[in-house]
Design a protein around this motif. Structure first.
Motif, short mmCIF file in Angstrom:
data_model
loop_
_atom_site.label_atom_id
_atom_site.label_comp_id
_atom_site.label_asym_id
_atom_site.label_seq_id
_atom_site.Cartn_x
_atom_site.Cartn_y
_atom_site.Cartn_z
N GLU A 266 1.10 3.98 -3.03
CA GLU A 266 0.85 5.38 -2.74
C GLU A 266 1.86 6.29 -3.44
N LYS A 267 3.10 5.83 -3.56
CA LYS A 267 4.13 6.62 -4.24
C LYS A 267 3.81 6.82 -5.71
N LEU B 183 -6.06 6.98 1.10
CA LEU B 183 -5.46 7.14 -0.23
C LEU B 183 -6.53 7.36 -1.29
N ASN B 184 -7.68 6.69 -1.15
CA ASN B 184 -8.77 6.79 -2.12
C ASN B 184 -9.91 7.63 -1.58
N VAL C 1 0.83 -1.21 0.00
CA VAL C 1 0.00 0.00 0.00
C VAL C 1 0.87 1.26 0.00
N GLU C 2 1.95 1.24 0.79
CA GLU C 2 2.84 2.40 0.83
C GLU C 2 3.54 2.61 -0.51
N LYS D 79 -5.43 3.21 5.73
CA LYS D 79 -4.50 3.82 4.78
C LYS D 79 -5.07 3.80 3.36
N SER E 154 0.64 6.46 -7.07
CA SER E 154 -0.82 6.41 -7.18
C SER E 154 -1.35 7.21 -8.37
#
Length: 134
Positions: A31-32, A118-119, A27-28, A114, A34
């Motif tokens: 995110e970078k 993010l969304n 997930v992290e 998270k 995304s």
């Protein structure tokens, strides 16, 4: 007669399950990238950028050590994790709208929080503003 497997066929070996730390790391990493990964265009250039971004995510995961993952495995795990987070969000909303009180809903885990963060404004997670839910 029962069919017997041929000796030349190699059976796929099952990978280990994703750990919680591994999912959080996925997930992290997503995110970078995304902006690229969640882009709505699907032309040749954008698809090449998406494939490169997913490959970078997989390379970072494999660099950590442990189980070697493929792009398809990581994409599917991320998709399923997003689906689970959205299901938890919906369940909490349904619980909030129930009458009669009762115990509070179970807390969401860190990964779901998270992903939802993010969304935050994605229509596939929160719906269309002013739209009617059916």
């Amino acid at each position: 007669m029962a069919a017997t497997p041929s000796k030349n066929i190699k059976l796929k070996k099952r990978s280990k399950n994703f750990s919680v730390d591994e999912i959080l790391f996925i997930v992290e990493e997503v995110e970078k990238y995304s902006e690229i990964i969640t882009a709505k265009q699907s032309n040749l250039i954008t698809n090449a950028k998406k494939a490169a971004a997913w490959q970078k995510v997989v390379d970072a995961i494999n660099f950590r050590g442990g189980v070697i993952r493929t792009v398809d495995q990581v994409r599917e795990r991320y998709r399923k994790t997003c689906s689970k987070a959205n299901g938890e969000r919906i369940a909490q909303k349904q619980h909030r709208l129930k009458t009669g009180g009762g115990p509070p809903p179970p807390a969401k885990d860190a990964i779901s929080e998270k992903i939802l963060q993010l969304n935050d404004n994605a229509p596939n997670f929160v719906g269309i503003g002013g739209g009617v839910e059916v």
